[in-house]
Design a protein around this motif. Sequence first.
Motif, PDB file in Angstrom:
ATOM      1  N   VAL A  27       0.873  -1.171   0.013  1.00 48.31           N
ATOM      2  CA  VAL A  27       0.042  -0.038   0.035  1.00 48.31           C
ATOM      3  C   VAL A  27       0.689   1.330   0.013  1.00 48.31           C
ATOM      4  CG1 VAL A  27      -1.674   1.110   1.380  1.00 48.31           C
ATOM      5  CG2 VAL A  27      -1.811  -1.068   1.081  1.00 48.31           C
ATOM      6  N   GLN A  28       0.446   2.178  -0.673  1.00 44.78           N
ATOM      7  CA  GLN A  28       1.205   3.572  -0.888  1.00 44.78           C
ATOM      8  C   GLN A  28       0.010   4.694  -0.563  1.00 44.78           C
ATOM      9  OE1 GLN A  28       3.869   4.193  -3.617  1.00 44.78           O
ATOM     10  NE2 GLN A  28       5.211   2.559  -3.382  1.00 44.78           N
ATOM     11  N   ALA A 211      -3.418   1.094   6.206  1.00 48.09           N
ATOM     12  CA  ALA A 211      -2.324   0.841   5.114  1.00 48.09           C
ATOM     13  C   ALA A 211      -1.574  -0.395   5.680  1.00 48.09           C
ATOM     14  CB  ALA A 211      -1.606   2.083   4.872  1.00 48.09           C
ATOM     15  N   SER A 215      -1.318  -4.194   4.469  1.00 40.48           N
ATOM     16  CA  SER A 215       0.050  -4.528   3.979  1.00 40.48           C
ATOM     17  C   SER A 215       0.513  -5.997   4.743  1.00 40.48           C
ATOM     18  CB  SER A 215       1.382  -3.717   4.007  1.00 40.48           C
ATOM     19  OG  SER A 215       0.984  -2.533   3.194  1.00 40.48           O
ATOM     20  N   SER A 282      -5.808   1.047  -2.638  1.00 38.42           N
ATOM     21  CA  SER A 282      -4.614   0.076  -2.315  1.00 38.42           C
ATOM     22  C   SER A 282      -5.032  -1.172  -1.641  1.00 38.42           C
ATOM     23  CB  SER A 282      -3.801   0.878  -1.504  1.00 38.42           C
ATOM     24  OG  SER A 282      -3.150   2.265  -2.461  1.00 38.42           O
ATOM     25  N   GLN A 285      -6.823  -3.438  -4.020  1.00 35.68           N
ATOM     26  CA  GLN A 285      -5.874  -4.034  -4.945  1.00 35.68           C
ATOM     27  C   GLN A 285      -5.023  -5.116  -4.448  1.00 35.68           C
ATOM     28  OE1 GLN A 285      -4.565  -3.195  -8.159  1.00 35.68           O
ATOM     29  NE2 GLN A 285      -2.625  -4.169  -8.268  1.00 35.68           N
ATOM     30  N   ASN A 286      -4.878  -5.055  -2.883  1.00 35.78           N
ATOM     31  CA  ASN A 286      -4.295  -5.914  -2.410  1.00 35.78           C
ATOM     32  C   ASN A 286      -5.388  -7.202  -2.114  1.00 35.78           C
ATOM     33  OD1 ASN A 286      -1.712  -5.032  -1.725  1.00 35.78           O
ATOM     34  ND2 ASN A 286      -2.207  -4.227   0.182  1.00 35.78           N
ATOM     35  N   ARG A 326      -7.657   4.901  -9.793  1.00 37.20           N
ATOM     36  CA  ARG A 326      -6.356   5.116 -10.007  1.00 37.20           C
ATOM     37  C   ARG A 326      -5.974   5.924 -11.457  1.00 37.20           C
ATOM     38  NH1 ARG A 326      -2.908   0.054  -7.456  1.00 37.20           N
ATOM     39  NH2 ARG A 326      -2.933   0.587  -5.349  1.00 37.20           N
ATOM     40  N   ASP A 336       1.645   2.409  -9.327  1.00 33.17           N
ATOM     41  CA  ASP A 336       0.280   1.594  -8.771  1.00 33.17           C
ATOM     42  C   ASP A 336      -0.479   1.402  -9.922  1.00 33.17           C
ATOM     43  OD1 ASP A 336       1.511   1.770  -6.156  1.00 33.17           O
ATOM     44  OD2 ASP A 336       0.246   3.172  -5.573  1.00 33.17           O
TER      45      ASP A 336
END
Length: 380
Positions: A27-28, A211, A215, A282, A285-286, A326, A336
């Motif tokens: 994650v960013q 985040a 992660s 993020s 996405q994970n 995004r 990303d």
Amino acid sequence: MWKQTLKVAQVPTRVVKSLIRSKITVVQTKAAKQAPQSSRGPVNTGATAKIKIPTTKQPLQMPNEEKERALAKIQYEIRTHHKHGNYTDALSSSEQLLKESREHFGKDHPVTASSYNNIGLMHKHLGNWAESRKNYHESLRIYGRVVGKDHASYAAALHNIGSLNNLQAHLDTGLTAIQRLQLNEEALEHLQDAWRIRQVELGEDHQYTIASRSSYGATLASQVLQTIKSSKNKKMSKLTEQRWNAAEDHLRQALKQALDIPQHKDVKSTLKGHIKTLSAASAAQNLAIFLKTRVTDIVDEDTINVLDYDVLAEARQLYEEVLDARQELLADTHPDLVATKFSMAELMVALGENDAANELREEIVKSYDVQEVDGSEEGK
């Protein structure tokens, strides 16, 4: 003979190709896109918390407006280069910022620690793992000395090191299976510590706390995958299954929390889905990568076996919303966004939609301004 050359983003081919196939991403946050407000310190372009004014033994310094404007200018350069994937120039500006920060604030100061973090981030993007780790650890050391090891800024440094370890475990082709497992184990420890500190300092539902949790779940899933790959018996043990389920729980809970974070009031969005922030994108996405990985078996680049189409359909819906978010919130060359397109293309291949997958890959090529040139003109 024809060849392709990158004209905008300075991203090593080995890093981009590896990023394409990474199974779990980290994650960013949106910190890299915030405009400079002052020169209290360089903006960390990784996932970091805002720095509180610490109590130090150093004497207070009177503001130097000229110096602060110069530092703010360098900060802006770093953000601009990073936004457009120009990591070599971003690294050069980050090194200049470190030099200026050390001279103005001293070697043990939060601003200096943040400068080391910027350098670590750019080296990570360029695939320079050792240099990235060295600078991240120096940032961690300074934060620990100046603000303490229970501070949100110290947690941010822990998060960055954990994310680096997880990424290297996926992208560094020179690692042995044991080295990958060691990196995953260290990443879990750092991310768990970061998550614990952020829960106390920032609260359970803060975007940086979320985040770290997401992660952590992604890294736990990555560790399970590495364990399965290194085992002769491909059938999951009961313990492995429990860890796999735990990873999914962390990922789903993190996404649930991220979806509850409202958009910034100044952001005008046209997004129609549930995912409207980079934090939620993020986390989604994970989770999407986790679901895709759990129900697919990659034979080669063009052959992927599907074990559960219903789960894959859920992953696809997440990918589509992440991609929309995004595309609206990030530059075309942002890593990303590139990762989302490549991972979604892989999902399309699994569904037999090769044309759609190729369209996504073409979008990535165009975003980097790749042009075909006649090989006979090489060197002119």
